[in-house]
Design an enzyme around this catalytic site. Structure first.
Site, PDB file in Angstrom:
ATOM      1  CE  LYS A 196      34.351  -9.537   5.146  1.00  0.00           C
ATOM      2  NZ  LYS A 196      34.642  -8.436   5.794  1.00  0.00           N
ATOM      3  NE  ARG A 206      30.997 -12.122  11.127  1.00  0.00           N
ATOM      4  CZ  ARG A 206      30.178 -12.215  10.411  1.00  0.00           C
ATOM      5  NH1 ARG A 206      28.971 -13.024  10.605  1.00  0.00           N
ATOM      6  NH2 ARG A 206      30.278 -11.970   8.920  1.00  0.00           N
ATOM      7  CE  LYS A 225      29.334  -8.488   9.893  1.00  0.00           C
ATOM      8  NZ  LYS A 225      30.592  -8.246   9.994  1.00  0.00           N
ATOM      9  CD  GLU A 241      31.288  -5.638  -5.320  1.00  0.00           C
ATOM     10  OE1 GLU A 241      32.315  -4.870  -5.497  1.00  0.00           O
ATOM     11  OE2 GLU A 241      30.121  -5.759  -4.871  1.00  0.00           O
ATOM     12  CE  LYS A 256      37.413 -11.787   5.579  1.00  0.00           C
ATOM     13  NZ  LYS A 256      36.989 -10.552   6.222  1.00  0.00           N
ATOM     14  CB  SER A 282      38.906 -16.839  11.848  1.00  0.00           C
ATOM     15  OG  SER A 282      37.502 -16.659  11.454  1.00  0.00           O
ATOM     16  CE1 TYR A 321      43.576 -14.031  11.845  1.00  0.00           C
ATOM     17  CE2 TYR A 321      42.624 -15.609  10.329  1.00  0.00           C
ATOM     18  CZ  TYR A 321      42.775 -14.314  11.164  1.00  0.00           C
ATOM     19  OH  TYR A 321      41.781 -13.503  10.798  1.00  0.00           O
TER      20      TYR A 321
HETATM   21  C1  PBG Z   1      35.384  -7.358   9.375  1.00  0.00           C
HETATM   22  C2  PBG Z   1      36.286  -8.347   9.148  1.00  0.00           C
HETATM   23  C3  PBG Z   1      35.878  -9.696   9.108  1.00  0.00           C
HETATM   24  C4  PBG Z   1      36.949 -10.353   8.658  1.00  0.00           C
HETATM   25  C5  PBG Z   1      38.076  -9.591   8.411  1.00  0.00           C
HETATM   26  N1  PBG Z   1      37.452  -8.116   8.563  1.00  0.00           N
HETATM   27  C6  PBG Z   1      34.587 -10.341   9.701  1.00  0.00           C
HETATM   28  C7  PBG Z   1      33.219 -10.073   9.250  1.00  0.00           C
HETATM   29  O1  PBG Z   1      33.232  -9.442   7.834  1.00  0.00           O
HETATM   30  O2  PBG Z   1      32.360 -10.396   9.702  1.00  0.00           O
HETATM   31  C8  PBG Z   1      36.832 -11.770   9.048  1.00  0.00           C
HETATM   32  C9  PBG Z   1      38.382 -12.426   8.907  1.00  0.00           C
HETATM   33  C10 PBG Z   1      38.312 -13.918   9.086  1.00  0.00           C
HETATM   34  O3  PBG Z   1      37.402 -14.501   9.631  1.00  0.00           O
HETATM   35  O4  PBG Z   1      39.686 -14.426   9.609  1.00  0.00           O
HETATM   36  N2  PBG Z   1      34.932  -6.453   8.563  1.00  0.00           N
END
Ligand code: PBG
Length: 333
Positions: A196, A206, A225, A241, A256, A282, A321
């Site tokens: 990720k 968010r 992050k 990982e 991701k 997203s 989505y």
């Molecule tokens: C939370 C999480 C996130 C997403 C899925 N779980 C956001 C992040 O890590 O800040 C993002 C999913 C998306 O953008 O569709 N840990």
């Protein structure tokens, strides 16, 4: 011209093209992400046209619609009331919290649908981080994992089929496996957010959950992050990982975001025999929606081509989505 080999021969008719097609897309490949909130209304999400925050009352209908279209798994994300957010995110293991209630409701009404959950503190944290932030502004690894284990056990107790740690703390897959097994949930799987990346593509998500990192009190809060999510410049690190997640007992590994990281999907596919999931996040969704709204692209064609590209890169599953739209289009609708 005297050509022996003419690749166009096999592209000449739809039948010939169908015969030599290397990858295919099916509604059973999709995992459909859904946002839930406490409200009685179905609330459209501004930055994600076509996506909503579902009330618990309306949720079952949307999940039934997905099931009828051939989708076999949903993942639930909570928009938690601001008043319930704390520094340690303890609401994440409230047995009567939004997510456990949503899971119990879906499992009683649509028991066959697989339910995946997200394990991380960000929707429950007043700081908007996936873990607990120390007074010095450090996201604490091991302390966070204790919370995540309690969260996962509550989700499994409510009936979740797959637990999805999205937090990127070190060692969390092994700790979750042990916590689940200790509580008698050895049948519950772990779909790990293995690679990720610290990505700007999560912006609309968010906004949907109001979960971006922010300063709530006097302690310093990291603005991004980057100390736990991966650096977008790194590919070899994804293999590390993946090896750790496999050793620790992950059942499925995820990459991701998806589209800007097709090379990572491809590399994990070569490294591991586990199923691999791609998260079409997203920001990827909203870019397609925005261009389609302006008439600049053909939404149906672009979405199906994009989803196919995840399969071609080596993914078995796709969190998207677009799941219901794509499932409808695959049926010729
Ligand atoms: C939370 C999480 C996130 C997403 C899925 N779980 C956001 C992040 O890590 O800040 C993002 C999913 C998306 O953008 O569709 N840990």
């Amino acid at each position: 011209m005297e050509l022996t080999y003419r690749p166009r021969r096999l592209r000449r008719t739809p039948a010939l093209r169908a015969m030599v097609r290397e990858t295919s897309l099916s509604s059973a490949d999709f995992i459909y992400p859904l946002f839930v909130h406490e409200g009685a209304e179905v609330e459209p999400i501004g930055a994600m046209p076509g996506a909503n925050r579902w009330s618990l009352t309306a949720l079952t209908g949307e999940v039934q619609r997905a099931w009828d279209l051939g989708v076999r798994c949903v993942v639930l994300f909570p928009k938690v009331a601001e008043g319930l957010k704390t520094e340690d995110g303890a609401e994440c293991f409230n047995e009567n919290g939004l997510i456990p209630r949503a899971i119990r409701q879906l499992k009683s009404q649509l028991p066959e649908m697989a339910i995946m959950t997200d394990v991380a503190l960000d929707p429950y944290s007043c700081d908007g981080h996936d873990g607990i932030v120390s007074e010095q502004g450090v996201v604490l690894n091991d302390e966070t994992i204790d919370q995540l284990c309690k969260q996962a056990v509550v989700q499994a107790g409510a009936g979740a089929d797959l637990i999805g740690p999205s937090d990127m703390m070190d060692g969390r897959v092994g700790a979750l496996r042990e916590a689940l097994d200790d509580e008698g949930f050895e049948h519950v799987g772990i779909i790990s957010y293995t690679a990720k990346y610290s990505s700007a593509y999560y912006g609309p998500f968010r906004e949907a959950l109001d979960s971006a990192p922010r300063v709530a009190g006097s302690k310093p809060i990291p603005k991004n992050k980057d100390t736990y999510q991966m650096d977008p410049a790194n590919a070899r690190e994804a293999i590390t990982e993946a090896q750790l997640d496999e050793q620790e007992g992950a059942d499925i590994m995820m990459v991701k975001p998806g589209l800007a990281y097709l090379d990572i999907i491809h590399r994990l596919r070569q490294e591991s025999e586990l199923p691999i999931a791609a998260y079409n996040v997203s920001g990827e969704y909203s870019m397609v929606k925005a261009a389609a709204e302006r008439g600049w692209i053909d939404e149906r064609a672009v979405v199906l081509e994009t989803l196919l590209s995840f399969k071609r890169a080596g993914a078995d599953l796709i969190l998207t989505y677009h799941a219901c739209d794509a499932a409808t289009w695959l049926r010729g609708g």
